[in-house]
Design a protein around this motif. Structure first.
Motif, short mmCIF file in Angstrom:
data_model
loop_
_atom_site.label_atom_id
_atom_site.label_comp_id
_atom_site.label_asym_id
_atom_site.label_seq_id
_atom_site.Cartn_x
_atom_site.Cartn_y
_atom_site.Cartn_z
N TYR A 140 -33.22 107.75 125.26
CA TYR A 140 -34.41 107.39 124.50
C TYR A 140 -34.62 105.88 124.54
O TYR A 140 -33.68 105.11 124.70
N ARG A 141 -35.88 105.49 124.36
CA ARG A 141 -36.24 104.07 124.33
C ARG A 141 -37.13 103.81 123.12
O ARG A 141 -37.97 104.62 122.76
N SER A 142 -36.88 102.65 122.51
CA SER A 142 -37.77 102.17 121.45
C SER A 142 -38.37 100.86 121.92
O SER A 142 -37.66 99.98 122.40
N HIS A 143 -39.67 100.72 121.80
CA HIS A 143 -40.31 99.43 122.08
C HIS A 143 -40.91 98.87 120.79
O HIS A 143 -41.81 98.03 120.81
N GLY A 186 -28.68 113.75 114.47
CA GLY A 186 -27.67 114.35 115.34
C GLY A 186 -26.56 113.38 115.66
O GLY A 186 -26.22 112.50 114.87
N ASP A 187 -26.00 113.54 116.83
CA ASP A 187 -24.97 112.62 117.30
C ASP A 187 -25.62 111.56 118.17
O ASP A 187 -26.36 111.88 119.10
N GLY A 188 -25.33 110.30 117.86
CA GLY A 188 -25.76 109.21 118.71
C GLY A 188 -24.72 108.98 119.79
O GLY A 188 -23.78 109.75 119.93
N GLY A 189 -24.86 107.92 120.51
CA GLY A 189 -23.90 107.60 121.57
C GLY A 189 -23.99 106.14 121.93
O GLY A 189 -24.04 105.27 121.08
N PHE A 190 -24.05 105.87 123.22
CA PHE A 190 -24.20 104.50 123.69
C PHE A 190 -25.58 103.98 123.28
O PHE A 190 -26.53 104.74 123.11
N VAL A 191 -25.69 102.68 123.13
CA VAL A 191 -26.95 102.01 122.83
C VAL A 191 -27.01 100.72 123.64
O VAL A 191 -26.00 100.23 124.11
N ASP A 227 -36.44 91.05 125.84
CA ASP A 227 -37.54 91.47 124.99
C ASP A 227 -36.95 92.13 123.74
O ASP A 227 -36.43 93.24 123.81
N SER A 228 -37.03 91.46 122.62
CA SER A 228 -36.36 91.90 121.40
C SER A 228 -36.93 93.17 120.80
O SER A 228 -36.37 93.71 119.85
N THR A 229 -38.03 93.69 121.34
CA THR A 229 -38.59 94.94 120.81
C THR A 229 -38.02 96.18 121.49
O THR A 229 -38.21 97.28 121.00
N TYR A 230 -37.34 96.01 122.63
CA TYR A 230 -36.82 97.15 123.39
C TYR A 230 -35.35 97.42 123.08
O TYR A 230 -34.49 96.55 123.23
N PHE A 231 -35.08 98.68 122.66
CA PHE A 231 -33.73 99.18 122.47
C PHE A 231 -33.63 100.53 123.16
O PHE A 231 -34.62 101.23 123.34
N TYR A 232 -32.40 100.91 123.51
CA TYR A 232 -32.15 102.19 124.17
C TYR A 232 -31.04 102.92 123.44
O TYR A 232 -30.12 102.29 122.91
N SER A 233 -31.14 104.24 123.40
CA SER A 233 -30.16 105.05 122.71
C SER A 233 -30.05 106.38 123.42
O SER A 233 -30.79 106.67 124.37
#
Length: 182
Positions: A71-74, A46-51, A57-63
């Protein structure tokens, strides 16, 4: 020619691992790992946005996807789980690409903007809690958020119609935001 072209709404990376995530128009959230060269992997459609990337902690990203669906990725950007439950504006009362930011002084605090400004002080928990701290359910949506790099209490909020507000006690139970005059 293997030329990858897309419009990025946001980008963030880990200084530790070199992993970069991007929120893109029509191509969702993409991830580039150092070993993949110039190749990007689509991890959300779909469409992404801010990240955002957690600086501690290098395993955590947000989108996000459209209308402030967070959403969160760990797992370093490999898999994502929804974390926006409790944000009443998500999916309905926000800009198409709605802003969110991690507090640069506290990686467990995130601000997200819809019709109101929302904050979570436990964004890394299994189910983050959210509360509205500024604004009202009008169409003058939050369009920009900034946290002072040296003081979590100082937060600026910009709205669609050009209004700018500042708080010097943003981490208080009932923060006060005052209009900034041009």
């Amino acid at each position: 020619n293997s030329l990858g072209v897309t419009q990025f709404y946001g980008g963030a990376g880990s200084a530790t691992t070199g992993v970069i995530v991007g929120g893109t128009q029509d191509n969702g959230t993409v991830v580039r790992e150092p070993q993949s060269g110039a190749s990007w992997s689509a991890t959300m459609a779909g469409d992404g946005g801010f990240v955002a990337a957690d600086p501690t902690d290098s395993t955590y990203f947000y989108s996000e996807t459209i209308y402030l669906q967070l959403y969160r990725s760990h797992t370093g950007g490999g898999s994502w789980s929804a974390i926006g439950g409790g944000i009443a504006d998500a999916g309905q009362a926000s800009n198409f690409v709605a802003p969110f930011v991690l507090d640069p002084n506290n990686a467990s605090r995130m601000y997200a903007g819809g019709a109101r400004l929302w904050v979570s002080g436990n964004v890394k928990s299994t189910t983050p809690s959210w509360r509205s701290i500024f604004g009202s359910a009008t169409s003058n949506y939050v369009s920009a958020i900034a946290v002072a790099p040296s003081a979590s209490d100082i937060v600026w909020v910009g709205l669609d119609y050009g209004n700018v507000y500042k708080s010097t006690n943003a981490t208080a139970a009932a923060p006060v935001f005052k209009a900034v005059q041009a």
